[in-house]
Design a protein around this motif. Structure first.
Motif, PDB file in Angstrom:
ATOM      1  N   ASP A   1     -12.978 -33.069   9.845  1.00 29.60           N
ATOM      2  CA  ASP A   1     -12.399 -31.982   9.641  1.00 29.60           C
ATOM      3  C   ASP A   1     -13.186 -30.812   9.646  1.00 29.60           C
ATOM      4  N   ARG A   2     -13.045 -29.773  10.676  1.00 26.35           N
ATOM      5  CA  ARG A   2     -14.144 -28.757  10.626  1.00 26.35           C
ATOM      6  C   ARG A   2     -13.833 -27.797   9.520  1.00 26.35           C
ATOM      7  N   THR A   3     -12.912 -27.969   8.549  1.00 26.49           N
ATOM      8  CA  THR A   3     -12.728 -27.149   7.339  1.00 26.49           C
ATOM      9  C   THR A   3     -13.929 -27.560   6.262  1.00 26.49           C
ATOM     10  N   PHE A   4     -14.132 -28.792   6.485  1.00 24.83           N
ATOM     11  CA  PHE A   4     -15.161 -29.279   5.549  1.00 24.83           C
ATOM     12  C   PHE A   4     -16.426 -29.042   6.275  1.00 24.83           C
ATOM     13  N   PHE A   5     -16.732 -29.597   7.521  1.00 23.80           N
ATOM     14  CA  PHE A   5     -17.944 -29.719   8.189  1.00 23.80           C
ATOM     15  C   PHE A   5     -17.994 -28.948   9.509  1.00 23.80           C
ATOM     16  N   ALA A   6     -18.563 -27.686   9.712  1.00 26.07           N
ATOM     17  CA  ALA A   6     -18.446 -26.893  10.992  1.00 26.07           C
ATOM     18  C   ALA A   6     -19.673 -26.730  11.647  1.00 26.07           C
ATOM     19  N   PRO A   7     -19.745 -27.051  12.811  1.00 24.07           N
ATOM     20  CA  PRO A   7     -20.873 -26.780  13.744  1.00 24.07           C
ATOM     21  C   PRO A   7     -21.340 -25.172  13.533  1.00 24.07           C
ATOM     22  N   ALA A   8     -22.670 -25.080  13.633  1.00 27.58           N
ATOM     23  CA  ALA A   8     -23.361 -23.483  13.539  1.00 27.58           C
ATOM     24  C   ALA A   8     -22.471 -22.775  14.461  1.00 27.58           C
ATOM     25  N   ASN A   9     -22.082 -23.129  15.602  1.00 25.16           N
ATOM     26  CA  ASN A   9     -21.284 -22.219  16.417  1.00 25.16           C
ATOM     27  C   ASN A   9     -19.679 -21.968  16.322  1.00 25.16           C
ATOM     28  N   ALA A  10     -19.203 -22.715  14.980  1.00 26.27           N
ATOM     29  CA  ALA A  10     -17.897 -22.657  14.930  1.00 26.27           C
ATOM     30  C   ALA A  10     -17.412 -21.028  14.561  1.00 26.27           C
ATOM     31  N   LYS A  11     -16.235 -20.680  15.002  1.00 25.90           N
ATOM     32  CA  LYS A  11     -15.694 -19.264  14.658  1.00 25.90           C
ATOM     33  C   LYS A  11     -15.316 -19.321  13.228  1.00 25.90           C
ATOM     34  N   LYS A  12     -14.954 -20.264  12.720  1.00 20.79           N
ATOM     35  CA  LYS A  12     -14.531 -20.005  11.289  1.00 20.79           C
ATOM     36  C   LYS A  12     -15.538 -21.132  10.379  1.00 20.79           C
ATOM     37  N   ARG A  13     -16.194 -20.614   9.177  1.00 18.25           N
ATOM     38  CA  ARG A  13     -17.093 -21.187   8.509  1.00 18.25           C
ATOM     39  C   ARG A  13     -16.468 -22.338   7.671  1.00 18.25           C
ATOM     40  N   GLY A  14     -17.139 -23.615   7.922  1.00 23.22           N
ATOM     41  CA  GLY A  14     -16.873 -24.708   7.122  1.00 23.22           C
ATOM     42  C   GLY A  14     -17.270 -24.841   5.774  1.00 23.22           C
ATOM     43  N   LEU A  15     -17.003 -25.773   4.925  1.00 29.67           N
ATOM     44  CA  LEU A  15     -17.654 -25.791   3.479  1.00 29.67           C
ATOM     45  C   LEU A  15     -18.896 -26.213   3.735  1.00 29.67           C
ATOM     46  N   LEU A  16     -19.163 -26.983   4.531  1.00 34.07           N
ATOM     47  CA  LEU A  16     -20.837 -27.332   4.839  1.00 34.07           C
ATOM     48  C   LEU A  16     -21.149 -27.581   6.316  1.00 34.07           C
TER      49      LEU A  16
END
Length: 341
Positions: free
Chosen positions: A301-316
């Motif tokens: 789930d990108r809401t929890f773990f988002a890569p550095a280039n993700a448009k939305k910031r994840g939790l981590l």
């Protein structure tokens, strides 16, 4: 706990009852974990607007695992979050290692239940980085015999995050104290002692802005709180790492877009835990929370773990096989030893 932390905590406690009393989930006694409700508290760096969806996602998982109503508590002061979890007014917290250890010192009921792994998907590389940075265009001033050094920071304007931040104060201040053989580390937090002026940004974002706006000559902050606002232009693991703010970065970085800072020192820090006050969260509830957070569903789930280039910031931050893993206080013994607490 050193004298500075005690003084800061005492001052915070005078107002914390009012601040936390506004949280409806805590109720009159603050024991919301026993009344069918839970409060999850977040440190300032995780209380920013961009983390809203991530905070909601974590709260949803806690609610699913426990069957209880969950309320989010954001903060602008590290001590408020520490006092909230240690007193039981909040029962779950996402904390930095130093903040966790401070809460654990106040109440042994505060225990870590999970942290997030490194790229390998294991705890072997479960760490991030604390930096002492300067503006890139002034970095040559901090070279000694051709190498970047801390030796020229004395008398400068310094920005830390908070005196209870692991990567934004405890570790960099400890390194400075060791370099200059400073016996009383509290001197580093007072203007006119070692530094001509000392600022506290309140968050890693705030400390970075202090540096890049020119309010500070030198600043301490970490990488994991900033990757959604910029990027490293070279190896982020070493002295000489260069961090550049994105040209479309949101507030508070909208005033310093495109600016670059350079690390004259870099240190490894154990990854932050999600902790609970087990006086108010049962063993069964903890087991279910850990089961949910370590599931493949949450891992992907990108809401929890988002890569550095993700448009939305994840939790981590997501890097490779990053995921949650169960831990106990014993895993944090290296940080206990570094901090001497």
């Amino acid at each position: 706990m050193n004298l500075l932390k005690k003084a800061a905590l005492f001052t915070t406690l005078l107002g914390v009852t009012v601040a936390l009393g506004a949280c409806s989930s805590a109720g009159a006694t603050g024991k919301s974990g026993q009344s069918g409700k839970l409060t999850v508290v977040f440190l300032p760096g995780d209380s920013v607007k961009e983390e809203g969806a991530a905070r909601a996602a974590l709260s949803k998982e806690v609610a699913k695992a426990t069957g209880k109503k969950v309320q989010v508590q954001t903060t602008t002061d590290y001590n408020v979050a520490i006092q909230a979890i240690s007193s039981g007014k909040a029962q779950i917290a996402l904390m930095g290692p130093d903040s966790y250890i401070q809460a654990h010192q106040q109440s042994k009921n505060v225990q870590p239940i999970v942290t997030y792994t490194g790229k390998s998907g294991t705890l072997k590389d479960a760490y991030y980085h604390s930096y002492i940075m300067v503006p890139k265009d002034k970095a040559s001033q901090y070279k000694v015999n051709g190498k970047y050094s801390l030796k020229n920071i004395k008398g400068k304007k310094m920005s830390f995050v908070s005196n209870t931040s692991t990567s934004g104060y405890a570790i960099p201040a400890g390194a400075i104290a060791k370099t200059f053989n400073i016996k009383n580390k509290d001197d580093l937090a007072q203007s006119g002692k070692f530094f001509s002026k000392v600022l506290f940004g309140g968050s890693h974002q705030g400390s970075t802005v202090n540096l890049l706006k020119g309010d500070a000559d030198v600043a301490a902050f970490d990488d994991m709180d900033l990757t959604q606002y910029g990027k490293f232009l070279n190896d982020s693991n070493k002295v000489g790492a260069i961090f550049q703010i994105n040209k479309n970065a949101p507030a508070p970085f909208n005033q310093v877009r495109g600016k670059e800072s350079l690390a004259i020192a870099a240190y490894k820090v154990q990854n932050e835990p999600i902790a609970v006050n087990n006086k108010y969260v049962s063993k069964k509830e903890i087991k279910e929370i850990v089961k949910d957070l370590t599931s493949k569903r949450v891992t992907n789930d990108r809401t929890f773990f988002a890569p550095a280039n993700a448009k939305k910031r994840g939790l981590l931050p997501k890097d490779g096989n990053t995921q949650f893993k169960a831990v106990s206080d014993s895993w944090y013994q290296p940080t206990h030893q570094i901090l001497g607490e």
